[in-house]
Each structure stands twice: as structure tokens, then as C-alpha cells.
Design an enzyme around this catalytic site. Structure first.
Site, PDB file in Angstrom:
ATOM      1  CB  SER A  13      -0.831   0.147   1.075  1.00 41.18           C
ATOM      2  OG  SER A  13      -0.155   0.250   2.460  1.00 41.18           O
ATOM      3  CG  ASN A 101      12.731   0.534   7.073  1.00 37.94           C
ATOM      4  OD1 ASN A 101      11.751   0.203   6.187  1.00 37.94           O
ATOM      5  ND2 ASN A 101      12.354   0.484   8.556  1.00 37.94           N
ATOM      6  CG  HIS A 103       9.495   1.143  12.597  1.00 38.91           C
ATOM      7  ND1 HIS A 103       9.509  -0.061  12.478  1.00 38.91           N
ATOM      8  CD2 HIS A 103       8.957   1.362  13.961  1.00 38.91           C
ATOM      9  CE1 HIS A 103       9.374  -0.498  13.573  1.00 38.91           C
ATOM     10  NE2 HIS A 103       9.043   0.256  14.653  1.00 38.91           N
ATOM     11  CG  ASP A 144      13.376  -0.622  12.922  1.00 38.55           C
ATOM     12  OD1 ASP A 144      13.214  -0.597  11.717  1.00 38.55           O
ATOM     13  OD2 ASP A 144      12.814  -1.699  13.459  1.00 38.55           O
TER      14      ASP A 144
HETATM   15  C1  GAR Z   1       3.816  -0.636   6.510  1.00 35.54           C
HETATM   16  O1  GAR Z   1       2.939  -0.516   8.023  1.00 35.54           O
HETATM   17  C2  GAR Z   1       5.346  -0.330   7.192  1.00 35.54           C
HETATM   18  O2  GAR Z   1       5.343   0.824   8.050  1.00 35.54           O
HETATM   19  C3  GAR Z   1       5.661  -1.861   7.829  1.00 35.54           C
HETATM   20  O3  GAR Z   1       5.117  -2.631   7.059  1.00 35.54           O
HETATM   21  C4  GAR Z   1       3.928  -2.241   6.474  1.00 35.54           C
HETATM   22  C5  GAR Z   1       3.724  -2.476   4.903  1.00 35.54           C
HETATM   23  O4  GAR Z   1       2.593  -2.065   4.387  1.00 35.54           O
HETATM   24  N1  GAR Z   1       7.003  -1.842   8.076  1.00 35.54           N
HETATM   25  C6  GAR Z   1       7.474  -2.361   9.069  1.00 35.54           C
HETATM   26  O5  GAR Z   1       7.043  -2.692   9.846  1.00 35.54           O
HETATM   27  C7  GAR Z   1       9.100  -2.279   8.930  1.00 35.54           C
HETATM   28  N2  GAR Z   1       9.505  -2.771  10.371  1.00 35.54           N
HETATM   29  P1  GAR Z   1       2.377  -2.067   2.923  1.00 35.54           P
HETATM   30  O6  GAR Z   1       3.240  -3.449   2.330  1.00 35.54           O
HETATM   31  O7  GAR Z   1       0.845  -2.202   2.579  1.00 35.54           O
HETATM   32  O8  GAR Z   1       3.147  -0.715   2.484  1.00 35.54           O
END
Ligand code: GAR
Length: 191
Positions: A13, A101, A103, A144
């Protein structure tokens, strides 16, 4: 136009949000390639629709082949948008201060190995915090840990479940990530 490689592991997303901001003209950038550690992931469906080349990386590998491709494509910024694997040191060194990144919490709290997706939001819920949010940071050798570039907070004082926190934070992520990429494109990010 800033040349991007976006790394994903699942839904995509945030990738979709970046693509939408480029299409609207808000962001002067191009997603030149999308890299995933998964052969099949929802994010790749977006790539088919948008005709974005994809690459599946073997995370047990040294990433040398991928680095060559990133070099050949003249990638200027690597965006980890839900990429849940550690980035190897050779890629970090090659793209020093050029890997960011997102987070889904306010670092430095609630980061590190295993802190992704609902794990993060469950930890926030347990902490009884009234605010959460999203963080964009540079990527270094430790999960992180790299320098924080920008954070955006959300009020979660009325929230009852981790899923509700996730939804509120995700909405902010979809604005924050394109905003930070835009600052890179405009040379407004200081290391
Ligand atoms: C997002 O919420 C991102 O912040 C998180 O994974 C999700 C990916 O959503 N990342 C982490 O947790 C990294 N530590 P998406 O695939 O819909 O963009």
C-alpha cells in the site's frame, strides 16, 4: 526526476501511495524497479498494472547481482516500504545515506528485530500510549537504528485495538513517505 527502487515484502500500500503521488504530479520521481524477497506478493500486482520491472532477491545471497542492476539503473534512492528482511552490509555501504525505511511507530521506541506489522501496534496498545505514528529513517547495519529523517504522530487516545492503530498509522504513512521522497528529490534532506 529521482530514480527510485522500492523494496517490499507484501501488500504494497505504501508503494501504491508513492505511485499515486507521482501520477498526480506531486512527486517528481520514477519507480524504476520493485524488489521483493517473495516471489508472489500483492505489491507485484501493482507492478503489473503500472508496468514496473520487478526483481526477487534471495535474502541468503550477497545481493551482488541486485547491486549491479541497481547501479545499471542509476538508482538514486532505495525505499524500504514494508521490506521485512535485513539489508546486507555491502548494499548499505554501496548506497550510503541513500536507503530509507518506513517504520509504523515512533522510533527509537518499539523498533528492532521482530517489530513489524501488528507486533508493533500490539506493543503500542500494551504501552497505553496516547500517541503513535510513523518514522522514516536512514538504514544502517542495525534494524530500525539509522538516523531519523522525519516522524508524524497520530492520536490514539480513543483506540481499542491494534488493528485500529494500524489503520490510523497507515493513513499517515501514505502521506509521510511520499513527502520525504519529495524532499530527497528537492535536495532538502541533510545527512
Ligand atoms: C507498513 O505499515 C510499514 O510501515 C511496515 O510494514 C507495512 C507495509 O505495508 N514496515 C515495518 O513494519 C518495518 N519494520 P504495505 O506493504 O501495505 O506498504
Amino acid at each position: 526526476m529521482l530514480k527510485l527502487a522500492v523494496f517490499v515484502s507484501g501488500r504494497g500500500s505504501n508503494l501504491a501511495a508513492i505511485v499515486a503521488k507521482i501520477k498526480s504530479g506531486y512527486l517528481s520521481a520514477k519507480v524504476c524497479m520493485v524488489v521483493s524477497n517473495k516471489k508472489e506478493c500483492k505489491a507485484f500486482e501493482i507492478c503489473i498494472d503500472e508496468k514496473i520491472p520487478t526483481y526477487v532477491v534471495d535474502t541468503n545471497d550477497s545481493y551482488e547481482d541486485l547491486i549491479e542492476i541497481l547501479d545499471n539503473e542509476n538508482i538514486e534512492l532505495i525505499v524500504l516500504a514494508g521490506f521485512l528482511k535485513k539489508i546486507p552490509i555491502n548494499l548499505i555501504q554501496r548506497f550510503k545515506n541513500k536507503i530509507i525505511n518506513i517504520h509504523p511507530a515512533l522510533l527509537p521506541a518499539l523498533g528492532g528485530k521482530g517489530m513489524y506489522g501488528l507486533n508493533v501496534h500490539n506493543a503500542v496498545l500494551k504501552s497505553s500510549s496516547k500517541v503513535s505514528g510513523a518514522t522514516i529513517h536512514f538504514v544502517d547495519e542495525i534494524y530500525d537504528n539509522g538516523k531519523i529523517i522525519e516522524q508524524r504522530e497520530v492520536d490514539i487516545s480513543d483506540v481499542k485495538t491494534a488493528e485500529e492503530i494500524a489503520a490510523k498509522v497507515l493513513k499517515v504513512e501514505h502521506e509521510l513517505l511520499p513527502d520525504v521522497i519529495k524532499k530527497f528529490a528537492e535536495n532538502k534532506i541533510k545527512y
